[in-house]
Design an enzyme around this catalytic site. Structure first.
Site, PDB file in Angstrom:
ATOM      1  N   LYS A 192       0.788  -1.237   0.000  1.00  0.00           N
ATOM      2  CA  LYS A 192       0.000   0.000   0.000  1.00  0.00           C
ATOM      3  C   LYS A 192       0.813   1.276   0.000  1.00  0.00           C
ATOM      4  CE  LYS A 192      -3.926  -2.021   2.416  1.00  0.00           C
ATOM      5  NZ  LYS A 192      -4.413  -2.152   3.776  1.00  0.00           N
ATOM      6  N   LYS A 241      -8.723 -10.694   1.720  1.00  0.00           N
ATOM      7  CA  LYS A 241      -8.957 -10.754   3.167  1.00  0.00           C
ATOM      8  C   LYS A 241     -10.195  -9.936   3.549  1.00  0.00           C
ATOM      9  CE  LYS A 241      -6.651  -8.193   6.128  1.00  0.00           C
ATOM     10  NZ  LYS A 241      -5.688  -7.556   7.048  1.00  0.00           N
ATOM     11  N   LYS A 292     -11.678  -4.249   7.475  1.00  0.00           N
ATOM     12  CA  LYS A 292     -12.480  -3.108   7.948  1.00  0.00           C
ATOM     13  C   LYS A 292     -12.623  -2.067   6.860  1.00  0.00           C
ATOM     14  CE  LYS A 292     -10.898  -2.997  12.740  1.00  0.00           C
ATOM     15  NZ  LYS A 292      -9.461  -3.038  13.017  1.00  0.00           N
TER      16      LYS A 292
END
Ligand code: AMP
Ligand code: TRP
Length: 325
Positions: free
Chosen positions: A108, A189, A192
């Site tokens: 990221k 995955k 959140k």
């Protein structure tokens, strides 16, 4: 003494992945430490109201799980300044190279000039969280294993340079459910922060919403319930969830539902999820109605945490050569 320690980021709603991979394994044993690592949540820009709401939600779940009882601590990382101070001291032990190799940074951050310095340094703050309390075990999901290994390297390096200061911790990764996948994109995955909220089951959302998400989980077209993560990632993820929460293994679930049809299988998995999480959901939602009482629990945990963490910082500083008054 087997003191466990783990933290969870308040970067959004608590997910079923958090519960299965981490929270359900956290136990309030004497000397254990659990917390909301809120300083970790500002490595990317976040509206203050969202940060605040995220902190309260995660805190409510930790307290609902009774992790502040039996001589175990629950607190907010931002309330104990030793975390930030220890992170700086360890940043001067950590190498640019090893941080550049962290999977999360590579995925990221690398190549993006505007990524924050905090995002790059974040695994060192996590190492500080762990090393401050002499934790023996760190129960986390699979995605955090690399960070605990970095923590071990930093502890060994610091011990080597400055004397025997830190306990070298071991990661504890569950054998079932260490990596729960999105219900919509079972190759990613469950997270959140996601673009597809229907793939992420939230611990505190209403039971009916949870059931709906399971019924619309992505599967495949051959209608056979078999554990085969490579060819049947959706079905395998549901088996993993069911096994982790029911205590009955994947094969038993698969055998029972082999030819029952995907609809019936999904309904059965949804029921296990709803039932096994009902007590924590109910308690956390009740606690959220009394924010002052929740913050009082964190405050008391914070005072005990500081009493343990401060001498560790002092000891490292002294070993590094800083004069003590
Ligand atoms: P985070 O939400 O990144 O703060 O993660 C808190 C804890 O939940 C960590 O121990 C993670 O490894 C674990 N975790 C997060 N997502 C998942 C997932 N999809 N499956 C299993 N464990 C997870
Ligand atoms: N980095 C962890 C995560 O993203 C959260 C975390 C911060 C943590 N400090 C920790 C986990 C210390 C275990 C121990 O999930």
């Amino acid at each position: 003494m087997d003191q466990a320690l783990s933290f969870i980021q308040p970067t959004g709603h608590v997910t079923l992945g958090n519960y299965i991979g981490a929270l359900s394994h956290w136990k309030p044993t004497p000397g254990s430490v659990f917390g909301v690592c809120d300083l970790h949540a500002i490595t990317v820009e976040r509206p203050p109201e969202a940060l605040h709401a995220g902190i309260m939600e995660v805190l409510s779940v930790l307290v609902a799980l009774d992790l502040h009882t039996n001589g175990s601590l629950v607190f907010l990382q931002s309330g104990v300044p030793a975390h930030a101070e220890m992170a700086w001291l360890l940043e001067c032990v950590a190498h640019m190279g090893e941080l550049s190799r962290m999977t999360q940074f590579k995925a990221k951050g690398r190549g993006n000039d505007a990524v924050s310095v905090g995002f790059f340094a974040y695994p060192v703050l996590m190492a500080a969280d762990i090393l401050l309390y002499d934790a023996a075990t760190v129960p986390v999901g699979e995605d955090q294993k690399q960070h605990v290994e970095l923590t071990r390297d930093l502890a060994l390096r610091a011990n080597n340079r400055y004397g025997d200061i830190f306990t070298v911790p071991d990661p504890v990764i569950p054998t079932v459910g260490a990596r729960i996948m999105s219900l919509r994109t079972p190759t990613d995955k469950m997270s959140k922060s996601t673009d597809d909220p229907d793939g992420t089951v939230l611990l505190l959302e209403p039971a009916d919403k949870i059931r709906k998400k399971f019924l619309s989980a992505v599967t495949d077209s051959d209608n056979e319930v078999v554990y085969d993560p490579e060819h049947k990632p959706g079905i395998s993820n549901l088996l993993e969830i069911a096994a982790a929460l029911s205590g009955e293994d994947r094969d038993a679930w698969a055998q029972r539902h082999r030819t029952s049809g995907y609809g019936a299988f999904k309904r059965a998995v949804a029921e296990v999820v709803v039932e096994s999480t009902a007590p924590v959901r109910q308690r956390a939602n009740d606690l959220l109605a009394h924010p002052d009482a929740l913050l009082a629990v964190a405050k008391s945990g914070q005072e005990s945490a500081a009493r343990r963490a401060n001498p560790k910082v002092a000891r490292l500083k002294q070993a590094m050569g800083f004069p003590t008054a």
